[in-house]
Design a protein around this motif. Structure first.
Motif, PDB file in Angstrom:
ATOM      1  N   ASN A   3      -2.770  88.905 -16.960  1.00  0.00           N
ATOM      2  CA  ASN A   3      -3.996  89.434 -16.381  1.00  0.00           C
ATOM      3  C   ASN A   3      -5.122  88.462 -16.711  1.00  0.00           C
ATOM      4  O   ASN A   3      -4.887  87.439 -17.346  1.00  0.00           O
ATOM      5  CB  ASN A   3      -4.311  90.805 -16.988  1.00  0.00           C
ATOM      6  N   TRP A   4      -6.320  88.783 -16.315  1.00  0.00           N
ATOM      7  CA  TRP A   4      -7.413  87.880 -16.672  1.00  0.00           C
ATOM      8  C   TRP A   4      -7.644  87.867 -18.172  1.00  0.00           C
ATOM      9  O   TRP A   4      -8.168  86.911 -18.722  1.00  0.00           O
ATOM     10  CB  TRP A   4      -8.691  88.221 -15.902  1.00  0.00           C
ATOM     11  N   ASN A   5      -7.245  88.943 -18.840  1.00  0.00           N
ATOM     12  CA  ASN A   5      -7.389  88.948 -20.297  1.00  0.00           C
ATOM     13  C   ASN A   5      -6.005  89.044 -20.930  1.00  0.00           C
ATOM     14  O   ASN A   5      -4.987  88.876 -20.271  1.00  0.00           O
ATOM     15  CB  ASN A   5      -8.321  90.087 -20.740  1.00  0.00           C
TER      16      ASN A   5
ATOM     17  N   GLU B  54      -4.328  91.497 -22.039  1.00  0.00           N
ATOM     18  CA  GLU B  54      -3.536  92.708 -21.877  1.00  0.00           C
ATOM     19  C   GLU B  54      -2.195  92.403 -21.211  1.00  0.00           C
ATOM     20  O   GLU B  54      -2.151  91.737 -20.185  1.00  0.00           O
ATOM     21  CB  GLU B  54      -4.315  93.737 -21.031  1.00  0.00           C
ATOM     22  N   ASP B  55      -1.152  92.922 -21.829  1.00  0.00           N
ATOM     23  CA  ASP B  55       0.193  92.780 -21.272  1.00  0.00           C
ATOM     24  C   ASP B  55       0.689  91.331 -21.288  1.00  0.00           C
ATOM     25  O   ASP B  55       1.621  90.980 -20.555  1.00  0.00           O
ATOM     26  CB  ASP B  55       0.233  93.336 -19.837  1.00  0.00           C
ATOM     27  N   ASN B  56       0.068  90.529 -22.127  1.00  0.00           N
ATOM     28  CA  ASN B  56       0.531  89.126 -22.202  1.00  0.00           C
ATOM     29  C   ASN B  56       1.934  89.071 -22.796  1.00  0.00           C
ATOM     30  O   ASN B  56       2.395  90.019 -23.416  1.00  0.00           O
ATOM     31  CB  ASN B  56      -0.425  88.304 -23.078  1.00  0.00           C
ATOM     32  N   ARG B  57       2.595  87.951 -22.592  1.00  0.00           N
ATOM     33  CA  ARG B  57       3.933  87.845 -23.171  1.00  0.00           C
ATOM     34  C   ARG B  57       4.315  86.426 -23.533  1.00  0.00           C
ATOM     35  O   ARG B  57       3.905  85.468 -22.888  1.00  0.00           O
ATOM     36  CB  ARG B  57       5.007  88.471 -22.286  1.00  0.00           C
TER      37      ARG B  57
ATOM     38  N   VAL C 121      10.264  84.207 -22.043  1.00  0.00           N
ATOM     39  CA  VAL C 121      11.579  84.841 -22.025  1.00  0.00           C
ATOM     40  C   VAL C 121      12.608  83.749 -22.317  1.00  0.00           C
ATOM     41  O   VAL C 121      12.532  82.669 -21.759  1.00  0.00           O
ATOM     42  CB  VAL C 121      11.852  85.486 -20.655  1.00  0.00           C
TER      43      VAL C 121
ATOM     44  N   ARG D 137      11.271  90.853 -17.756  1.00  0.00           N
ATOM     45  CA  ARG D 137      10.083  90.554 -16.951  1.00  0.00           C
ATOM     46  C   ARG D 137       8.932  91.461 -17.369  1.00  0.00           C
ATOM     47  O   ARG D 137       7.768  91.064 -17.308  1.00  0.00           O
ATOM     48  CB  ARG D 137      10.431  90.764 -15.481  1.00  0.00           C
ATOM     49  N   GLN D 138       9.271  92.661 -17.794  1.00  0.00           N
ATOM     50  CA  GLN D 138       8.244  93.608 -18.218  1.00  0.00           C
ATOM     51  C   GLN D 138       7.961  93.517 -19.712  1.00  0.00           C
ATOM     52  O   GLN D 138       7.153  94.275 -20.234  1.00  0.00           O
ATOM     53  CB  GLN D 138       8.697  95.032 -17.871  1.00  0.00           C
ATOM     54  N   ASN D 139       8.673  92.618 -20.377  1.00  0.00           N
ATOM     55  CA  ASN D 139       8.488  92.425 -21.815  1.00  0.00           C
ATOM     56  C   ASN D 139       8.862  93.670 -22.620  1.00  0.00           C
ATOM     57  O   ASN D 139       8.303  93.916 -23.682  1.00  0.00           O
ATOM     58  CB  ASN D 139       7.036  92.024 -22.106  1.00  0.00           C
TER      59      ASN D 139
ATOM     60  N   ARG E 138       2.749  98.022 -28.518  1.00  0.00           N
ATOM     61  CA  ARG E 138       2.397  98.039 -27.101  1.00  0.00           C
ATOM     62  C   ARG E 138       3.211  99.105 -26.381  1.00  0.00           C
ATOM     63  O   ARG E 138       4.419  99.177 -26.535  1.00  0.00           O
ATOM     64  CB  ARG E 138       2.642  96.673 -26.464  1.00  0.00           C
TER      65      ARG E 138
ATOM     66  N   TYR F 159       4.329  99.963 -14.034  1.00  0.00           N
ATOM     67  CA  TYR F 159       4.115 100.672 -15.286  1.00  0.00           C
ATOM     68  C   TYR F 159       2.651 100.579 -15.680  1.00  0.00           C
ATOM     69  O   TYR F 159       1.891  99.783 -15.148  1.00  0.00           O
ATOM     70  CB  TYR F 159       5.015 100.111 -16.390  1.00  0.00           C
TER      71      TYR F 159
ATOM     72  N   THR G  82      -0.025 100.373 -19.095  1.00  0.00           N
ATOM     73  CA  THR G  82      -0.077 100.006 -20.509  1.00  0.00           C
ATOM     74  C   THR G  82      -1.085 100.875 -21.257  1.00  0.00           C
ATOM     75  O   THR G  82      -1.060 100.936 -22.473  1.00  0.00           O
ATOM     76  CB  THR G  82      -0.521  98.549 -20.683  1.00  0.00           C
TER      77      THR G  82
ATOM     78  N   LEU H 106      -3.991 100.030 -21.532  1.00  0.00           N
ATOM     79  CA  LEU H 106      -4.985  99.107 -22.090  1.00  0.00           C
ATOM     80  C   LEU H 106      -6.262  99.162 -21.257  1.00  0.00           C
ATOM     81  O   LEU H 106      -6.277  99.622 -20.116  1.00  0.00           O
ATOM     82  CB  LEU H 106      -4.398  97.697 -22.175  1.00  0.00           C
ATOM     83  N   GLU H 107      -7.346  98.645 -21.850  1.00  0.00           N
ATOM     84  CA  GLU H 107      -8.670  98.984 -21.354  1.00  0.00           C
ATOM     85  C   GLU H 107      -9.031  98.424 -19.977  1.00  0.00           C
ATOM     86  O   GLU H 107      -9.605  99.117 -19.142  1.00  0.00           O
ATOM     87  CB  GLU H 107      -9.705  98.491 -22.378  1.00  0.00           C
ATOM     88  N   TRP H 108      -8.699  97.168 -19.743  1.00  0.00           N
ATOM     89  CA  TRP H 108      -9.317  96.488 -18.612  1.00  0.00           C
ATOM     90  C   TRP H 108      -8.445  96.407 -17.363  1.00  0.00           C
ATOM     91  O   TRP H 108      -8.940  96.457 -16.249  1.00  0.00           O
ATOM     92  CB  TRP H 108      -9.693  95.056 -19.009  1.00  0.00           C
ATOM     93  N   CYS H 109      -7.176  96.166 -17.561  1.00  0.00           N
ATOM     94  CA  CYS H 109      -6.353  95.782 -16.404  1.00  0.00           C
ATOM     95  C   CYS H 109      -5.333  96.841 -16.026  1.00  0.00           C
ATOM     96  O   CYS H 109      -4.421  96.568 -15.248  1.00  0.00           O
ATOM     97  CB  CYS H 109      -5.633  94.466 -16.690  1.00  0.00           C
TER      98      CYS H 109
END
Lengths: 947, 947
Positions: free
Chosen positions: A633-635, A637-640, A643, B585-587, B654, B665, B667, B669-672
């Motif tokens: 995302n732009w921030n 969140e949900d980074n990873r 793999v 892919r979804q971590n 998470r 799905y 998360t 989380l706040e922004w995205c």
């Protein structure tokens, strides 16, 4: 020759009438000197004998200076009444009993402070001495002669500073760890840093902290004023009140009401603003005007019209100016004020066809208009000619850290100096000279970029100009200043290279948006080059580290090792992740080894942060905490993290034959294999092709290479492959007198045979032309064959610059040739292999149009034909900022303008003209119709030009 | 009541004038009986006393039969002169001193043999007794009464057999292991199997083996003739010579020349053919005519015109017929001959507009034209009316094993009986009755499909017909025959279910082309259903295995355990691989656990093969060797096992909130984050939604579910999640009296909160209508609301059938309503939620047009409007076979015909008409314009119909 020595007889004057902040800085400088000389300078008492004396003071606030001036020993004419100027004079016998003196006379508080820090500077003390524990080189006989005497000019930019932002988790944790919070004790460190870097202006941290409440109380603001730091607030915090203050003070029974709503809670809001002005009016400030929604959001809902928004702002401005008249000065023009044209506020300022914007509004008359960059280091609109005379002048809000679109970058400082040089010098040319403020996030690891930004603002004549190479001189000097005391020249030269290498990697792609798909693992060798650079950084930095003493480790780790290795390791991790993914897709058994290497990188990422946060007893603890891997995302969140892909090999020995730069491969199997033809050696400059024999199984395969062609040579022709073996195929081109075609076979013994056809041609070709091969021609913009300037303007080469290391740009940067008849130009000559259409792509720096109108033109012509003018803005019907084009270009750090031209078989000339300002051309790529270039991020290597 | 007992006083006659093969079969039957009774039957000597006697012989070749006929004890009128008929009579006192007898009188060699094997059949001995060591149930007092007396009909199809093909690595290794090669000893096993299964015709193995050279010498051919097996050769092997023979015999000094070229080496080729005919003329054969290139390739180059090809074939046919006249019979019409219209030969036969094909050529007058299936079990062209009277009749070359396009399948037999029933019954209806030959690869694990194919060919009245449920009866009987001796009824019933389950999985997707992307891991629960079936097979088969004795293990493993578990484990592996890929892919941290499960499946795949190849002392050794995993080409080249994906979790706890059937799905989380709205419970039949709380980190998260809605219930509302927890959200619909909307929150405590809006509606809806939900309506074809037949034809439901278990089809299958005015039809009623366009998809069986013309029509109408007729062939300008459509449909086992219709809000009626023959409709899906169905392989579940 007068001379003052920094020996054990050195003393400093002290006057209680001096600004307290000046005296504090003098104490800092005395500490600096002791680091260099080992001696602690004493305090001079008037009438005593003194061998070497430092006399400092502010004009008209110092008895010493008054006396010296009256005695004709110094001349303060060029100092008095100036902004931040100082006189720096080594003289003999300034006073009775004093042999030698250095006299520092500042025009004002900060002029004096800069003058004092100039001593440290001349003695080799880094401005980062206390910020990064940079220990200067010890000197046995330190002295200054009158050769250094000078009276400075006023700084290029009036207000120069930074913004501590996005302060959690990094800055917030750091401050809490060391100072118990973001308080005055913490800010004293920041003020010192700012002043040493020649800045004077600060936007304090404002997420979950309140500068004027947390000092405790006003203590931070008071201290800032004492140090001469001009406080301001960020774009959405009017009237010297921190953005979070309202939420702390609001409530049903609050005197400020309970709504951040200028319409419904007008009285409460006005009272809130008035109290802020009253509270901070004693200090030197630049007051933010305007209003946004809470937490930096839109003020009105999405349904509000532009006109409604503008009318509301007009009302707000009027109210705020009246409040300032009421609380600070009836002559509001004397009160420094600013408004920041960030986010949608830019649109309110310019308005549109139907609705007049705020531009020219009398309430803004003497207000500095702070423009913004595109969040990633490219300025958005600059003042056009009509706007140039705005009395309040212009400012620039620039980002070296971002928490927002198109992507956040908050971890290791990712600033490549040539970008700052090019963009901020241009902004200055366009008249942005009143305020420069840079968002540096948590400050940690931003030191190089921040230093340059403030040095450039302080003295643009020295660090700006039209030659990008000035940034190399800057890095050289900066590195000498930080590392001069810890390593010999050979080591420092390695450091300079590392600084360029790691910031160069980031200029291609920043940490957070790197991922396994950014670079193609094979095509054009781009991933290999990034990996090679990364590995070299890691190797060289580790070698240097062994030579650094424990005392110097703090500076070495924080200013070099951590940012460079953190970056290199992250790039390595993603390159390996891309390789792992591709290998797995191809079922290469080597994928499993690469997966293990990814593990090592992930561990190293954590280890490097741990190292940075523990060095020097945790001096940087907190600064490493930002998420920085795999943003989706732009921030964050949900980074990873990457793999890892693991494969099962085939049951029987399996061979893959693959050129090292191509994802297509052969198996040599009977039915479905695709024999390849390799044409690389048709290029005059290529006499080698490297290819890999790769195992697709845990069971090794035995191979044998066969050919009837005597002109083909292989580095090896038989063996056994467990994982992968690289073979070099070469041709002695001196032996060729015409184009030849040959075949070789790679036998997976017992399982199949792959067939490769090779075409090769002798050296040579028409002089001075770039040659087409594989259907394309690629030329670095700097490699024009000729150029033509107009009377006042012309193209210049920028090196270093951009993704590929160089570019060209028209100077002066303000030149606009859209409506002109004579335009500067450059010409490129190339050989096309066929008559017909070619897809022509100009790769430009991802600059934005310099005006609010979404127009930015380039011009070109092919083979002397009519000039074609193209708007680089793809959707002129929407504002460029926040458009999809903006997001893509800012991420990839390139603007690609693609069109089609007709070429002729044989020689062609492409002419590129100066057109809109701000255009920076990096590369040109022509692709023959019907040809698809292999997918890649950086594109093909430059084509061959016959010498 | 006459009765013969199989006691210790049973004897068999023996006449030396009998066909030797008949006596050999009698010996086999004596062995069979001993397995049942424990007694070895003695040999009867004329004149001796005998209590129970088996008298067997061929009409006019047996003194016993002659005597019995003359004595009026048996009547052979209905036998004499017939093809493969036998009389089977239990009589008393047939001769002096003999009390009871069973008299078997065959019309010919094979009639007698089938009669003999009929004893074994009646006593419960499986035809697979020696092929799979199927031990029959022991009987204490075995006997037959005259209740079984019968005179058989001629078989439905004259030549019934199979093709041993694609014999490496499986069949070749098996034969080498057990017999030292593909020789007469090996073939004797094959002949026995063929005859026991009521076949009579064989295409022998031909890649790297030569039936008439490797016996050694002619021994295999001689033995075939002895057993009454009619030998033939595959489609590209003319004149009784194996395909590889020429390459062994050719050479510069060879009498056959050195080129497989009928033009340049005409004399050599003709001599080669003549010698083949001379060599094998003593035996019963069906001779292949025509010519192809070597190793089953095109005869002429790709540049040759259709006319050139046809002319060449005409010449070849003339030559071959003349050779047959010369070597075998001047009246060539008496010599059984065939030509196979496979691959491009089909085109030569039909010709095109410009070029007359071979059809009607006098050289083909009495030649059987063997048609082919589409390589995957759907017949290609069938004889049209014009062709129906062809004197040579028609054959069908069918595939239960394939090495070729669109994909190869050679491992475990993958035949789903309803497909064979539907296609071959239809072929029979269209007049394909002369030859049925099925490619069974290595034979191993093909037993069920092969048994049915040959039984159907032998007696289509018994096993064909218009009710697909006949295949269930067949499987019941087949399972009883194989497993009746080893498990009680409850176990056998489990076996029947497993047989259906594993072949049902393969009807959806065959082993080789299964991969991680076939089924969507979440959407519509399709992967979960496949996985659940697979897990049940594995569990039940393992439980059954524990109950099977060591003696019976050979049959149990080869006929059930290995094919079922091999299939189930492979499906499980790929479902897990798809899950692993999506999870990664979804971590989801759970991805790493799934990767380990994949490992287990890969190991189990090898273990199951090892088990199959070692059971019964290696009785099946070799049969498990075919590659079967992850084909990326049409064959196994470059195939690969699943890629395992491993993730690194996020640094902090998470949460992922995901419906179990949706890849989107939240998360929290706040922004995205993207809040979701769940509308499932608007459906009258849905009062539950299952969703998962998933960890994206190694660090568990704590959750709490909040809601203000009293009508929402959760199976759990707080806890800690390490990997994944499934929550059931339910609504008591009885309490609802109108549509309601509510919100619930899932809090990842300390990190964020996800928001879900739920819409729900009470039960109920208009009676008998399928309801639209989520923008689509899906109806199983069998669920029409009404139907209309014409005088002679109408739709019938097929169950079981196809991917979804049922379908509808018009019978008689030869009916063609394209040009008719009255057509049979079915109607579907559904409720659309909006006026407007809907995308309408008919899912049909992937049949091919029944004529060579690329036309196959369906007809439908919406809301009583005009009938719309659509050609299901998408590119009518190219032949259907080998077209892209053919390849996709054959792989996915479905033909999708998509069009658009206008629906009205409220009730709609869709009418589907009988049109071209061969259309089988499985499902209907309507999707509202603008709606995108979630990606899936099998499509949505059937919509709800209000009762």
């Amino acid at each position: 020759m007068s001379k003052v020595s920094f020996d054990n007889r050195l003393m400093f004057t002290y006057e209680s009438k001096s600004f307290p902040g000046v005296n504090k800085v003098a104490a800092l400088v005395r500490q600096d000197l002791s680091l260099v000389t080992g001696f602690h300078a004493g305090e001079y008492i008037r009438g005593c004998k003194c061998r070497n004396l430092i006399i400092y003071g502010t004009v008209d606030r110092s008895d010493y200076l008054k006396e010296l001036e009256e005695n004709g020993l110094i001349d303060l004419t060029d100092v008095r009444g100036k902004w931040e100027v100082y006189s720096f004079q080594v003289i003999d016998q300034p006073m009775e009993g004093v042999d030698h003196a250095l006299v520092i006379a500042g025009s004002d508080k900060r002029g004096t402070i800069y003058g004092l820090f100039h001593i440290s500077e001349l003695l080799g003390v880094s401005p980062l001495v206390n910020w990064n524990h940079v220990y200067p080189k010890k000197k046995k006989n330190a002295f200054l002669t009158d050769g250094v005497n000078t009276v400075t000019r006023e700084p290029s930019v009036r207000y120069r500073g930074f913004f501590i932002n996005d302060e959690w988790p990094a800055f917030g944790n750091w401050a809490t760890e060391h100072f118990g919070g973001i308080n005055a004790e913490c800010y004293e460190r920041i003020f010192e840093l700012l002043l040493r870097l020649k800045g004077n202006y600060l936007w304090p941290a404002m997420w979950r902290s309140n500068f004027s409440m947390d000092g405790p109380g006003l203590e931070s603001a008071r201290l800032a004023d004492e140090y001469g730091v001009v406080m301001s607030t960020s774009h959405h915090e009017p009237c010297m009140r921190s953005g979070e203050e309202y939420s702390l003070l609001r409530g049903e029974s609050s005197i400020y009401g309970d709504a951040w709503d200028y319409v419904k809670n007008r009285d409460g809001i006005i009272r809130f603003w008035r109290d802020g002005l009253l509270r901070n009016r004693a200090f030197e400030n630049v007051i933010t005007l305007g209003m946004r929604g809470e937490r930096d959001s839109r003020l009105l809902g999405p349904d509000a019209s532009l006109e409604e928004n503008i009318e509301l702002i007009r009302d707000v401005l009027k109210t705020q100016n009246n409040l300032i008249r009421e609380t600070i000065d009836e002559d509001v023009s004397k009160v420094p004020r600013q408004i920041v044209l960030f986010s949608e506020v830019e649109e309110f300022f310019y308005g549109n066809r139907e609705t007049k914007g705020l531009m020219g509004d009398p309430e803004l008359e003497d207000v500095t208009l702070i423009l913004s960059d595109n969040n990633c280091g490219y300025t958005r609109t600059l003042p056009d000619r009509k706007m140039a005379q705005h009395p309040g002048g212009y400012g620039m809000y620039y980002h070296m850290d971002m928490h927002g679109g198109p992507y956040s970058f908050k971890w290791i400082g990712a600033t490549y100096l040539p970008r700052v040089w090019e963009q901020m010098t241009q902004a200055y040319d366009f008249g942005v000279r009143q305020i420069w403020v840079v968002n540096v996030g948590d400050i940690g690891t931003q030191e190089l970029g921040l230093s340059y930004f403030l040095d450039l603002a302080y003295d643009i004549e020295k660090w700006g100009g039209t030659d990008a190479a000035i940034t190399q001189r800057y890095v050289d000097e900066w590195a000498e200043r930080q590392f001069g005391g810890m390593l010999p020249l050979s080591g420092r030269n390695k450091i300079k290279k590392i600084l360029w290498d790691y910031t160069g990697l980031l200029e291609k792609r920043r940490h957070e948006i790197m991922n396994s798909d950014t670079y193609h693992p094979l095509h054009f060798g781009e991933a290999d080059r990034v990996l090679a650079t990364s590995l070299e950084i890691l190797k060289e930095a580790a070698a240097l580290r062994k030579k650094v003493s424990e005392q110097d480790m703090s500076a070495f780790v924080s200013l070099l090792y951590y940012p460079a290795c953190g970056t290199a390791n992250l790039m390595k991790m993603w390159i390996l992740a891309g390789r792992n993914k591709l290998y797995a897709r191809q079922n290469r058994i080597e994928a499993n080894d690469v997966a293990q290497e990814i593990d090592e990188c992930v561990r190293e990422d954590a280890a490097l942060i741990e190292d940075y946060e523990t060095v020097d007893n945790g001096f940087y603890k907190g600064f490493g905490k930002s998420e920085h891997v795999g943003f989706v995302n732009w921030n964050e969140e949900d980074n990873r993290y990457p793999v890892k892909h693991l494969v099962y090999g085939a049951h029987s020995p399996r061979m893959l034959v693959s050129r090292k730069d191509d994802e297509h491969y052969m198996t040599g199997l009977e039915w479905c294999d695709h024999p390849q033809t390799w044409r690389d050696m048709l290029r005059p400059d290529v006499d080698k092709v490297e290819f890999d024999l790769i195992s697709g199984s845990d069971k090794p395969f035995k191979y044998r290479i066969h050919t009837d062609c005597s002109w083909l040579e292989f580095s090896r022709t038989e063996g056994e492959v467990k994982k992968r073996e690289r073979i070099t195929l070469s041709v002695n081109k001196a032996l060729l007198d015409e184009k030849v075609t040959g075949v070789f076979l790679v036998e997976n013994i017992g399982y199949g045979t792959a067939t490769v056809t090779v075409e090769a041609a002798p050296m040579g070709g028409p002089e001075g032309l770039y040659l087409e091969s594989d259907g394309y021609i690629c030329i670095e913009a700097e490699h024009f064959s000729s150029k033509g300037d107009t009377a006042g303007a012309g193209f210049k080469v920028l090196t270093p610059y951009g993704r590929s290391g160089s570019a060209i740009k028209v100077f002066p940067t303000t030149s606009d040739f859209k409506g002109e008849k004579k335009r500067p130009f450059v010409e490129y000559r190339f050989l096309a292999s066929e008559d017909g259409e070619y897809e022509l792509t100009f790769e430009l720096a991802p600059s934005t149009p310099v005006t609010f109108t979404p127009e930015q033109y380039i011009g070109f012509a092919i083979n002397g034909g009519r000039i074609r003018i193209e708007n680089t803005v793809r959707q002129p019907d929407i504002p460029f900022f926040l458009s999809p084009q903006w997001a893509i270009e800012a991420r990839d750090n390139v603007k690609k303008v693609t069109t089609r031209v007709k070429c002729v078989r044989g020689e062609n000339t492409l002419t590129f003209y100066g057109m809109s300002p701000g255009i920076v051309l990096e590369r040109i790529i022509l692709v023959r119709e019907g040809v698809s270039l292999p997918e890649s991020y950086l594109g093909p290597k430059e084509s061959y030009k016959c010498p």
